[in-house]
Design an enzyme around this catalytic site. Structure first.
Site, PDB file in Angstrom:
ATOM      1  N   TYR A 106      37.137-114.022 -31.647  1.00 26.34           N
ATOM      2  CA  TYR A 106      37.800-114.658 -32.785  1.00 26.34           C
ATOM      3  C   TYR A 106      38.692-115.815 -32.342  1.00 26.34           C
ATOM      4  O   TYR A 106      38.769-116.845 -32.993  1.00 26.34           O
ATOM      5  CB  TYR A 106      38.654-113.641 -33.550  1.00 26.34           C
ATOM      6  CG  TYR A 106      37.865-112.754 -34.482  1.00 26.34           C
ATOM      7  CD1 TYR A 106      37.163-113.305 -35.552  1.00 26.34           C
ATOM      8  CD2 TYR A 106      37.837-111.385 -34.317  1.00 26.34           C
ATOM      9  CE1 TYR A 106      36.448-112.490 -36.423  1.00 26.34           C
ATOM     10  CE2 TYR A 106      37.130-110.561 -35.184  1.00 26.34           C
ATOM     11  CZ  TYR A 106      36.436-111.119 -36.235  1.00 26.34           C
ATOM     12  OH  TYR A 106      35.743-110.324 -37.090  1.00 26.34           O
ATOM     13  N   GLU A 209      29.544 -84.475 -19.781  1.00 26.56           N
ATOM     14  CA  GLU A 209      29.097 -85.477 -20.764  1.00 26.56           C
ATOM     15  C   GLU A 209      29.739 -85.247 -22.135  1.00 26.56           C
ATOM     16  O   GLU A 209      30.186 -86.184 -22.777  1.00 26.56           O
ATOM     17  CB  GLU A 209      27.561 -85.396 -20.875  1.00 26.56           C
ATOM     18  CG  GLU A 209      26.971 -86.138 -22.064  1.00 26.56           C
ATOM     19  CD  GLU A 209      25.500 -85.781 -22.320  1.00 26.56           C
ATOM     20  OE1 GLU A 209      24.884 -85.081 -21.485  1.00 26.56           O
ATOM     21  OE2 GLU A 209      24.973 -86.202 -23.361  1.00 26.56           O
TER      22      GLU A 209
END
Lengths: 389, 389
Positions: A106, A209
């Site tokens: 941005y 995980e």
């Protein structure tokens, strides 16, 4: 910015990064002064320049470089983007800002107008960039150009990794005891290189995980029973979690075991921890843990093999196994061809999967009892060195 | 299980939940003894029984109940599933297990065989359940049947919420100072009802949708400058984050401000915090924060309105605004019809969106400078009560 609230560590990191960035880009000014054409030499990030280093067991960037020439029409825009982004990052560094890559997109997004000589007519209009993938790509260029990781330039990001265990760290202005987090955990900072390890009383690192399995093991006292550091990547690991794990391994000499589902997605998570991601091989040198071991769940755990009995009974297999989908098979075949999966153990693992077409989740192991998962399966496999390296 | 590592809080919570669960299901034994037909009366979880309570500003379960009858062929399977799941949860409670809903699915998954009278032939075979959505649905039945939330039954889950700020809590056996987490944060436990608030020195709670923006505000010292508690839900909030926020509001009397992107997805996140999710209205009574305020980013911040000037210039709007997609428009039209969005302020907000077809991310505000976001935009809006309730 109310700079009294910003940690000294950050201020020092900013100063360092700003100096390196400035020096590197001042070269361009030197080129200009000498009347030379403006050129940046940046290591190439193509697949052909991503080389698997057998010895160091890392995916590294090769020697090839690209020349980005300001006076080449094809490269002028990218040249402008690179300098623009570097200046935005530099400004952020010296203004105590902590941008994200989305911010940076941005911050740099605007139109460049070419006006007529009289200044009253717009002859041409060009956007600096339209999509974030353009600005992201330029950030990576700056990383490889300056050898500064984005984290060293105080660029922050979303961070999913959590840790608990017998370890005290210094982060910012605080000392944090990771064995005193109650039922919760410590969410790792996006800039793990700024962490100091103070003291550790652990024998290994277990990376899980799945966040929910992490919660279970934590709550059951796994890391207290087996002096260890417990980490979750909550799925595909982010950069900070990978760097944190690497530092535990490299600096504290702790073995690292990775526990994922038994499927190609789980293997890939392991691979990202151990080798690095293919698209970002430039960062592997700092983020990968070549010493990490795949603890499971393995095909041998499910079906047994010539060396051991399975952990699952026939009835359990019937209830727990998930049939592999076509996408899984395809993924497995791809992974089978990766350089670093071409070991005997991995080829056997992948072949068994392709033959059986069977996946298994860690949760299936937990459903046999948390006692089984935490106090039998995991420690037994570590003790027996029953993992794939 | 090595129960010496399990916190006392958990042991007490287990004992309580096991007692309630047992008593509730012992009723079935009583029915049997009396020779009555086996029936469970469970509050209905249909949309028609999800009622928006104007006064309490909560989405609640109505009075309607369904009768689950064991001797009704259409209900026998669901009856069996409910009793099976209750017994698995009970076993887990008394065995110091911490199952997840995925575990519970696996734990109960098996085939029931009907054998011939001679016992040598399988006449019929039926799976307890095939898909997790079946077992999940039964868990919810048990929650509404017993009035125990899953967390109270020590069912754990993935947890994304993080917190920092001037607050000390007790969790498990530890006291944790949430103002001493360095650059990292405290990852909220999956059972936030077991947290004790010890002391607090904060004036409000700011919940940020995006983890990366949370990292920026944290690092810039936002919560130190404005005595506050900073939380991120990292996207759609999970149950624990919602419950934690509710408790901060209800028990510590702290106002709660929610900061999301300016788009229908952001409004929905606010709505889940404030009202509850439509599909799970039974839990709203405990998880929702009817007092939460939508701080922004609002359409007024972008375009201004009759009461204030916009925060963005024309040029910034040009660079930052994202054009709404068809799916966004559709979502906005749905949300516009929700009972709890039928206030003047929300209708104006949604109508402006539908008219302008414009979205904005929080990161666009951060790209105007973290100083602007942290030390102007947010505090100014709070001071001016420039939010939507």
């Amino acid at each position: 910015m109310s700079s009294e609230f910003i940690s000294k560590v950050d201020k020092e990191a900013r100063r360092k990064a700003a100096n390196i960035l400035r020096d590197k880009f001042l070269n361009l000014v030197e080129q200009l002064k000498k009347g030379e054409p403006l050129v940046m030499e940046i290591p190439m990030r193509t697949l052909s320049n991503a080389i698997y280093d057998e010895k160091r067991k890392l995916l590294l960037l090769g020697e090839k470089k690209l020349r980005r020439n300001f006076l080449d029409l094809n490269e002028a825009k990218r040249f402008m983007q690179t300098v623009l982004m570097a200046s935005i990052i530099y400004d952020a560094l010296v203004s105590d800002e902590y941008p994200t890559i989305r911010d940076l997109y941005y911050r740099g997004k605007h139109s460049l107008l070419l006006k007529s000589i009289e200044g009253n007519k717009i002859v041409s209009e060009e956007n600096t960039w339209d999509e974030q993938k353009e600005s992201d790509s330029v950030i990576v260029d700056i990383e490889v150009f300056t050898s500064l990781l984005r984290e060293e330039m105080l660029i922050l990001s979303k961070e999913k990794g959590k840790v608990v265990g017998n370890l005290r760290i210094r982060s910012g202005n605080d000392v944090i005891d990771l064995s005193k987090t109650g039922h919760g955990a410590y969410a790792i900072e996006p800039t793990p290189d700024l962490i100091d390890f103070i003291d550790v009383d652990a024998e290994f690192v277990l990376v899980v995980e799945k966040d929910a399995v992490f919660q279970q093991l934590h709550r059951a006292g796994f890391w207290k029973q087996y002096k260890s550091i417990l980490i979750t990547s909550a799925g595909q690991p982010d950069r900070a979690t990978r760097r944190f794990v690497r530092r535990l391994n490299e600096e504290l000499k702790l073995p690292v075991y990775i526990l994922t589902d038994a499927d190609p997605y789980g293997w890939y998570i392991f691979s990202v921890f151990r080798i690095g991601s293919i698209s970002l091989s430039y960062e592997s040198e700092r983020l990968a843990t070549p010493d990490a071991k795949f603890l499971g769940v393995s095909m041998g755990d499910i079906f047994g093999n010539s060396r051991k009995k399975p952990y699952l009974s026939e009835a359990e297999r019937k209830n727990y196994i998930i049939k592999a989908k076509d996408a899984d098979i395809k993924r497995a075949e791809e992974i089978k061809n990766y350089e670093w999966f071409k070991t005997k153990a991995w080829q056997e693992e992948i072949n068994t999967f392709l033959q059986r077409k069977a996946k298994l989740e860690i949760e299936a192991m937990a459903s046999k009892g948390l006692k089984f998962l935490a106090f039998q399966y995991i420690p037994e496999k570590i003790t027996n060195k029953d993992y794939i390296a």
